[in-house]
Scaffold this motif. Structure first.
Motif, mmCIF file in Angstrom:
data_model
loop_
_atom_site.group_PDB
_atom_site.id
_atom_site.type_symbol
_atom_site.label_atom_id
_atom_site.label_comp_id
_atom_site.label_asym_id
_atom_site.label_seq_id
_atom_site.Cartn_x
_atom_site.Cartn_y
_atom_site.Cartn_z
ATOM 1 N N MET A 196 16.394 -32.315 -14.130
ATOM 2 C CA MET A 196 17.618 -32.026 -13.367
ATOM 3 C C MET A 196 17.541 -32.720 -12.010
ATOM 4 O O MET A 196 16.495 -32.762 -11.384
ATOM 5 N N ALA A 197 18.666 -33.255 -11.569
ATOM 6 C CA ALA A 197 18.698 -34.001 -10.313
ATOM 7 C C ALA A 197 18.443 -33.087 -9.131
ATOM 8 O O ALA A 197 18.891 -31.948 -9.083
ATOM 9 N N HIS A 198 17.713 -33.599 -8.153
ATOM 10 C CA HIS A 198 17.508 -32.862 -6.907
ATOM 11 C C HIS A 198 18.848 -32.743 -6.194
ATOM 12 O O HIS A 198 19.650 -33.677 -6.182
ATOM 13 N N PRO A 199 19.159 -31.581 -5.602
ATOM 14 C CA PRO A 199 20.458 -31.379 -4.936
ATOM 15 C C PRO A 199 20.768 -32.432 -3.888
ATOM 16 O O PRO A 199 21.920 -32.821 -3.724
ATOM 17 N N LEU A 200 19.752 -32.905 -3.164
ATOM 18 C CA LEU A 200 19.989 -33.902 -2.122
ATOM 19 C C LEU A 200 20.514 -35.193 -2.724
ATOM 20 O O LEU A 200 21.458 -35.795 -2.212
ATOM 21 N N ILE A 201 19.913 -35.609 -3.842
ATOM 22 C CA ILE A 201 20.365 -36.838 -4.495
ATOM 23 C C ILE A 201 21.729 -36.636 -5.125
ATOM 24 O O ILE A 201 22.618 -37.484 -5.029
ATOM 25 N N ARG A 202 21.920 -35.500 -5.772
ATOM 26 C CA ARG A 202 23.209 -35.237 -6.417
ATOM 27 C C ARG A 202 24.328 -35.187 -5.392
ATOM 28 O O ARG A 202 25.456 -35.596 -5.643
ATOM 29 N N LYS A 203 24.008 -34.693 -4.184
ATOM 30 C CA LYS A 203 25.011 -34.580 -3.122
ATOM 31 C C LYS A 203 25.351 -35.937 -2.525
ATOM 32 O O LYS A 203 26.503 -36.205 -2.193
ATOM 33 N N CYS A 204 24.349 -36.780 -2.392
ATOM 34 C CA CYS A 204 24.529 -38.010 -1.614
ATOM 35 C C CYS A 204 24.976 -39.211 -2.438
ATOM 36 O O CYS A 204 25.605 -40.120 -1.907
ATOM 37 N N ILE A 205 24.618 -39.248 -3.732
ATOM 38 C CA ILE A 205 24.899 -40.458 -4.501
ATOM 39 C C ILE A 205 26.398 -40.678 -4.592
ATOM 40 O O ILE A 205 27.172 -39.758 -4.824
ATOM 41 N N LYS A 206 26.812 -41.911 -4.370
ATOM 42 C CA LYS A 206 28.224 -42.238 -4.357
ATOM 43 C C LYS A 206 28.419 -43.650 -4.852
ATOM 44 O O LYS A 206 27.464 -44.409 -5.029
ATOM 45 N N PRO A 207 29.684 -44.062 -5.138
ATOM 46 C CA PRO A 207 29.912 -45.394 -5.681
ATOM 47 C C PRO A 207 29.324 -46.479 -4.806
ATOM 48 O O PRO A 207 29.315 -46.377 -3.580
ATOM 49 N N THR A 208 28.804 -47.502 -5.443
ATOM 50 C CA THR A 208 28.239 -48.622 -4.696
ATOM 51 C C THR A 208 28.828 -49.918 -5.206
ATOM 52 O O THR A 208 29.163 -50.038 -6.379
ATOM 53 N N ASN A 209 28.980 -50.838 -4.328
ATOM 54 C CA ASN A 209 29.525 -52.138 -4.694
ATOM 55 C C ASN A 209 28.401 -53.066 -5.101
ATOM 56 O O ASN A 209 27.564 -53.415 -4.277
ATOM 57 N N PRO A 210 28.321 -53.471 -6.383
ATOM 58 C CA PRO A 210 27.198 -54.298 -6.849
ATOM 59 C C PRO A 210 27.292 -55.721 -6.338
ATOM 60 O O PRO A 210 27.609 -56.656 -7.066
ATOM 61 N N GLU B 269 7.508 -34.668 -1.873
ATOM 62 C CA GLU B 269 6.948 -34.547 -3.224
ATOM 63 C C GLU B 269 7.792 -33.620 -4.091
ATOM 64 O O GLU B 269 8.023 -33.895 -5.269
ATOM 65 N N ASN B 270 8.279 -32.541 -3.522
ATOM 66 C CA ASN B 270 9.149 -31.623 -4.275
ATOM 67 C C ASN B 270 10.443 -32.300 -4.691
ATOM 68 O O ASN B 270 10.960 -32.056 -5.790
ATOM 69 N N LEU B 271 10.993 -33.133 -3.809
ATOM 70 C CA LEU B 271 12.200 -33.875 -4.171
ATOM 71 C C LEU B 271 11.926 -34.770 -5.376
ATOM 72 O O LEU B 271 12.723 -34.809 -6.322
ATOM 73 N N LEU B 272 10.804 -35.488 -5.360
ATOM 74 C CA LEU B 272 10.471 -36.388 -6.468
ATOM 75 C C LEU B 272 10.301 -35.620 -7.778
ATOM 76 O O LEU B 272 10.736 -36.078 -8.839
ATOM 77 N N LYS B 273 9.698 -34.456 -7.708
ATOM 78 C CA LYS B 273 9.454 -33.676 -8.915
ATOM 79 C C LYS B 273 10.747 -33.167 -9.546
ATOM 80 O O LYS B 273 10.792 -32.922 -10.751
ATOM 81 N N LYS B 274 11.790 -33.003 -8.725
ATOM 82 C CA LYS B 274 13.057 -32.476 -9.236
ATOM 83 C C LYS B 274 14.043 -33.562 -9.653
ATOM 84 O O LYS B 274 15.145 -33.253 -10.121
ATOM 85 N N THR B 275 13.678 -34.821 -9.497
ATOM 86 C CA THR B 275 14.570 -35.899 -9.927
ATOM 87 C C THR B 275 14.630 -35.971 -11.442
ATOM 88 O O THR B 275 13.702 -35.541 -12.146
ATOM 89 N N ASP B 276 15.703 -36.533 -11.970
ATOM 90 C CA ASP B 276 15.729 -36.813 -13.408
ATOM 91 C C ASP B 276 15.096 -38.179 -13.649
ATOM 92 O O ASP B 276 14.668 -38.865 -12.716
ATOM 93 N N ASP B 277 15.007 -38.580 -14.910
ATOM 94 C CA ASP B 277 14.265 -39.795 -15.262
ATOM 95 C C ASP B 277 14.883 -41.054 -14.658
ATOM 96 O O ASP B 277 14.154 -41.948 -14.202
ATOM 97 N N CYS B 278 16.201 -41.150 -14.650
ATOM 98 C CA CYS B 278 16.861 -42.336 -14.085
ATOM 99 C C CYS B 278 16.654 -42.404 -12.577
ATOM 100 O O CYS B 278 16.418 -43.476 -12.018
ATOM 101 N N GLU B 279 16.741 -41.264 -11.910
ATOM 102 C CA GLU B 279 16.529 -41.236 -10.464
ATOM 103 C C GLU B 279 15.108 -41.655 -10.100
ATOM 104 O O GLU B 279 14.903 -42.458 -9.193
ATOM 105 N N LEU B 280 14.128 -41.135 -10.831
ATOM 106 C CA LEU B 280 12.738 -41.460 -10.510
ATOM 107 C C LEU B 280 12.446 -42.925 -10.812
ATOM 108 O O LEU B 280 11.715 -43.583 -10.061
ATOM 109 N N ALA B 281 13.033 -43.449 -11.890
ATOM 110 C CA ALA B 281 12.850 -44.867 -12.201
ATOM 111 C C ALA B 281 13.415 -45.740 -11.094
ATOM 112 O O ALA B 281 12.804 -46.743 -10.691
#
Length: 307
Positions: free
Chosen positions: A1-15, A221-233
């Motif tokens: 499950m995604a860490h709340p901080l990442i889930r809150k902050c991630i937003k569209p990005t221009n590639p 470290e707690n943030l990293l442990k709560k990331t999902d696989d795509c986030e950690l990659a």
């Protein structure tokens, strides 16, 4: 499950990394080819007399320069057989990962982006280093689930030597201008770290790093442990190129845009280039590669979320 901080902050990005990708692709087009038979693809089918219905990438795909000639004409996407995700088809063959698992992607947009990478490949050779999204997908699907604990451990081992914690001395005419630029560009990021994790980072001038407070270490470290696989990659990929876990987390969380992250990573080197000049075929290639590595990780994460 995604860490709340990442889930809150991630937003569209221009590639905006296509220019850098094109630079590396032009370099790849003139690269010397390895023996295409040394790391060939394997084909399999459901029945003995049936045509191959799937193709498995070689293990060397994750590290090799060229893994064989292009054997397909058309690339397309389709919904996974179980209706959960999307797959990439090379002609009529389903693409599989090096461990022979179907390449099942979470969103159609990510599947189409990876299909575009396969479509680009030239007749004379398939070049994994021109497919950053594909490699990140394989990492998230295979490496992260099996080695998550080790990845987190390796990231935290380097945390005390993080790029943003190392500050040039301000009492030396050779480094004072670097110090001033670090204060201008990096201090806002350090203030964000303090506000998000509740601990003020410790700065030091030693190349060997120092020691951060236990509270900050545990929070990261707690943030990293709560990331999902795509986030950690994505975080692992950015940290490897940036030499900074803080920059990686801030980029994934949306605190830093791609261009801002690259500016911080290259801050000292760019100052040297401004002073002494750019080495063609050296600095410019390094810059292009860095843009691809950072941008592809951010774009991969956004596409995996359907953003």
């Amino acid at each position: 499950m995604a860490h709340p901080l990442i889930r809150k902050c991630i937003k569209p990005t221009n590639p905006n990394f296509l220019t850098s990708v094109s630079v590396l692709r032009r370099l790849a087009s003139v690269a010397a080819a390895d023996d295409p038979q040394s790391a060939s693809f394997t084909f399999s089918s459901a029945g003995k007399w049936k045509s191959p219905s799937s193709v498995t990438m070689p293990v060397s795909f994750m590290t090799g320069s060229i893994v064989g000639k292009r054997f397909y004409k058309e690339v397309k996407t389709r919904e996974a057989d179980d209706g959960n995700g999307w797959t990439v088809m090379l002609d009529y063959r389903t693409l599989k990962t090096p461990s022979k698992r179907p390449l099942k992607l979470s969103t159609l947009s990510l599947a189409k982006a990876i299909a575009a990478e396969w479509e680009y490949q030239q007749t004379d050779g398939i070049r994994p280093f021109t497919m950053p999204l594909m490699r990140l997908a394989c990492t998230a699907l295979e490496r992260v689930p099996l080695t998550r604990t080790k990845i987190v451990e390796n990231l935290m081992k380097k945390f005390n030597q993080d790029l943003v914690f190392c500050r040039a001395p301000d009492d030396n005419e050779l480094t004072s201008y670097v110090h001033d630029r670090q204060v201008e560009k990096i201090d806002p990021l350090l203030r964000w770290v303090e506000s998000e994790f509740g601990c003020k980072p410790v700065l030091y001038s030693s190349f060997f790093g120092g020691k951060q407070e236990d509270g900050l270490v545990m929070a990261v470290e707690n943030l990293l442990k709560k990331t999902d696989d795509c986030e950690l990659a994505a975080i692992d990929a950015i940290a490897a190129s940036a030499h900074s876990l803080i920059i990686a987390i801030a980029t994934v969380c949306g605190k830093l845009q791609i261009e801002e992250a690259i500016e911080l990573i290259r801050l000292e080197e760019d100052l040297q280039v401004d002073k002494w000049g750019l080495v063609e075929g050296g600095h410019d290639v390094d810059i292009a590669d860095l843009k691809v590595q950072i941008s592809s990780a951010v774009v991969f994460l956004g596409l995996s979320r359907g953003i």
